[in-house]
Design a protein around this motif. Structure first.
Motif, PDB file in Angstrom:
ATOM      1  N   LYS A 124      42.891  -6.606  -5.352  1.00  0.00           N
ATOM      2  CA  LYS A 124      44.249  -6.146  -4.396  1.00  0.00           C
ATOM      3  C   LYS A 124      44.068  -4.609  -4.228  1.00  0.00           C
ATOM      4  N   THR A 125      44.257  -4.004  -3.231  1.00  0.00           N
ATOM      5  CA  THR A 125      44.088  -2.743  -3.107  1.00  0.00           C
ATOM      6  C   THR A 125      45.478  -2.103  -2.250  1.00  0.00           C
ATOM      7  N   LYS A 126      45.532  -0.954  -2.492  1.00  0.00           N
ATOM      8  CA  LYS A 126      46.789  -0.286  -1.751  1.00  0.00           C
ATOM      9  C   LYS A 126      46.449   1.191  -1.609  1.00  0.00           C
ATOM     10  N   GLN A 127      46.756   1.810  -0.442  1.00  0.00           N
ATOM     11  CA  GLN A 127      46.247   3.115  -0.180  1.00  0.00           C
ATOM     12  C   GLN A 127      47.634   3.757  -0.597  1.00  0.00           C
ATOM     13  N   ILE A 128      47.560   5.200  -0.863  1.00  0.00           N
ATOM     14  CA  ILE A 128      48.694   5.904  -1.513  1.00  0.00           C
ATOM     15  C   ILE A 128      48.267   7.454  -0.682  1.00  0.00           C
ATOM     16  N   GLU A 129      49.286   8.132  -0.372  1.00  0.00           N
ATOM     17  CA  GLU A 129      49.135   9.453   0.095  1.00  0.00           C
ATOM     18  C   GLU A 129      49.619  10.653  -1.118  1.00  0.00           C
ATOM     19  N   VAL A 130      48.861  11.314  -1.347  1.00  0.00           N
ATOM     20  CA  VAL A 130      49.081  12.510  -2.489  1.00  0.00           C
ATOM     21  C   VAL A 130      49.235  13.789  -1.825  1.00  0.00           C
ATOM     22  N   VAL A 131      50.117  14.545  -2.027  1.00  0.00           N
ATOM     23  CA  VAL A 131      50.367  15.914  -1.605  1.00  0.00           C
ATOM     24  C   VAL A 131      50.057  16.919  -2.494  1.00  0.00           C
ATOM     25  N   ALA A 132      49.606  18.086  -2.301  1.00  0.00           N
ATOM     26  CA  ALA A 132      49.637  19.244  -3.296  1.00  0.00           C
ATOM     27  C   ALA A 132      50.656  19.558  -3.718  1.00  0.00           C
ATOM     28  N   SER A 133      50.905  19.563  -5.145  1.00  0.00           N
ATOM     29  CA  SER A 133      52.204  20.160  -5.995  1.00  0.00           C
ATOM     30  C   SER A 133      52.256  21.335  -5.642  1.00  0.00           C
ATOM     31  N   ASP A 134      53.261  22.278  -5.882  1.00  0.00           N
ATOM     32  CA  ASP A 134      53.689  23.531  -5.682  1.00  0.00           C
ATOM     33  C   ASP A 134      53.135  24.423  -6.971  1.00  0.00           C
ATOM     34  N   ILE A 135      53.353  23.965  -8.127  1.00  0.00           N
ATOM     35  CA  ILE A 135      52.990  24.720  -9.270  1.00  0.00           C
ATOM     36  C   ILE A 135      52.564  23.897 -10.422  1.00  0.00           C
ATOM     37  N   ARG A 136      51.309  23.811 -10.928  1.00  0.00           N
ATOM     38  CA  ARG A 136      51.099  22.682 -12.154  1.00  0.00           C
ATOM     39  C   ARG A 136      51.227  21.164 -11.428  1.00  0.00           C
ATOM     40  N   CYS A 137      52.142  20.451 -12.073  1.00  0.00           N
ATOM     41  CA  CYS A 137      52.657  19.022 -11.754  1.00  0.00           C
ATOM     42  C   CYS A 137      53.862  19.017 -11.141  1.00  0.00           C
ATOM     43  N   ASN A 138      54.453  20.304 -10.584  1.00  0.00           N
ATOM     44  CA  ASN A 138      55.814  20.230 -10.047  1.00  0.00           C
ATOM     45  C   ASN A 138      56.084  20.651  -8.667  1.00  0.00           C
ATOM     46  N   PHE A 139      57.111  20.348  -7.983  1.00  0.00           N
ATOM     47  CA  PHE A 139      57.473  21.174  -6.864  1.00  0.00           C
ATOM     48  C   PHE A 139      58.676  21.750  -7.159  1.00  0.00           C
ATOM     49  N   TRP A 140      58.687  23.060  -6.529  1.00  0.00           N
ATOM     50  CA  TRP A 140      59.829  23.770  -6.428  1.00  0.00           C
ATOM     51  C   TRP A 140      61.141  23.119  -5.989  1.00  0.00           C
ATOM     52  N   TYR A 141      62.209  23.561  -6.755  1.00  0.00           N
ATOM     53  CA  TYR A 141      63.355  22.868  -6.342  1.00  0.00           C
ATOM     54  C   TYR A 141      63.632  21.546  -6.553  1.00  0.00           C
TER      55      TYR A 141
END
Length: 336
Positions: A124-141
């Motif tokens: 079984k397959t699934k496609q996902i979209e990954v976006v660049a984190s802001d800092i380390r493994c986090n997003f600001w705010y």
């Protein structure tokens, strides 16, 4: 003629018996049946780089199998085993690069299948979209709760009385290199890599609305020799320059009084640092700079902004009087 007729009839009965025997033998063979996988689901609606997320699915076991193995892979890379409890499957995974990624769940069934096959692989397959984190493994705010989830793989994670999330970690963020402000360059000599070994104490801070707006840490080199300390500080900034634009070095001037001789030594050291000099014996030939760090809180500071315009911050030298050790201070905050 009657005899020939009888022989023909006997042969017909004999051939029919063989046919019946053959059919009976085939029907008695116990063939294997492959298991069945359910669709893949993901527990995050927004996935950042280096953020762990959980995939889930279901599995109905096959029958008559010699063995069956279930595994998951991303973009066809090395597979990872997956947990299976009462037919419910789950695995924690992460992606290090932004973009579209394909998750493949495979059930490898070994046995005897029709057509003499000895293995069937169900996927079984699934496609996902990954976006660049802001800092380390986090997003600001991000909220405090979201930040806690992002840091769930740290066993040293703790919350202080003021709500700050603190982590004690190895130099390259435990198992995952979440960012590159301290990236190891394996093209360098082994001694350079050794110089960068350090202990890191990280603090995640939040504004009045409970949103992540600052990350600070103290990075303490394991090698506390004076010569290695300068190398450690300057090389760390060198590795930052892949993702950050760095300003010229400056030194602290508030609430500190320096003699003319001390100022001249500081300015000479700054000039050499800004011209790319990294050798301690050239930066501090008579040991005065180190003495000023220890006795007058002299700090060298370099400000930076990320090339993706998401983060700004500063890196500076620091001498901890209480513990009598050299450290490096980092501060990161959002650009906007």
């Amino acid at each position: 003629m009657k005899k020939i007729h009888n022989i023909s009839a006997c042969l017909a009965i004999f051939m029919a018996s063989l046919s019946l025997f053959s059919c009976s033998s085939e029907d008695d063979t116990q063939y294997s049946t492959a298991g069945q996988l359910g669709d893949i689901s993901v527990d995050r609606t927004k996935i950042g780089t280096h953020q762990w997320f959980t995939i889930s699915s279901s599995y109905v076991p096959g029958s008559g199998l010699a063995s069956e193995k279930i595994q998951v892979s991303i973009d066809g890379k090395l597979p990872t085993t997956i947990k299976s409890i009462n037919g419910e499957l789950s695995a924690e995974i992460y992606c290090t690069t932004p973009g579209k990624h394909t998750i493949t769940l495979s059930a490898i069934n070994n046995g005897l299948f029709t057509g003499d096959a000895t293995q069937q692989v169900i996927t079984k397959t699934k496609q996902i979209e990954v976006v660049a984190s802001d800092i380390r493994c986090n997003f600001w705010y991000d909220t405090r709760e979201e930040t806690m989830e992002n840091l769930s793989h740290y066993t040293t994670r703790a919350i202080s009385t003021d709500g700050t999330i603190n982590i004690v970690e190895d130099d390259i963020y435990g198992d995952v290199d979440y960012s590159s402000e301290a990236k190891q360059d394996f093209t360098q000599s082994s001694s350079a890599s050794t110089d960068l070994k350090a202990n890191r104490y990280v603090s995640y801070k939040f504004d009045a609305n409970n949103k992540l707006n600052q990350i600070e840490y103290i990075c303490t080199p394991q090698d506390q020799s004076e010569s290695s300390y300068f190398t450690h500080f300057l090389e760390r900034i060198h590795y930052m320059q892949q993702d950050y634009n760095c300003s010229e070095y400056v030194y602290n001037t508030s609430n500190v009084s320096f003699s003319e001789r001390e100022k001249n030594a500081i300015m000479s050291c700054l000039e050499k640092m800004n011209n790319g000099e990294t050798k301690y014996e050239n930066l501090d030939p008579d040991g005065l700079i180190v003495s000023l760090m220890q006795n007058k809180a002299l700090m060298f500071i370099c400000q930076f902004t990320s090339k993706d315009n998401k983060t700004k911050g500063a890196i500076g030298t620091y001498y901890d009087w209480q513990n009598e050790q050299y450290s490096i201070l980092f501060s990161f905050s959002p650009m906007n």
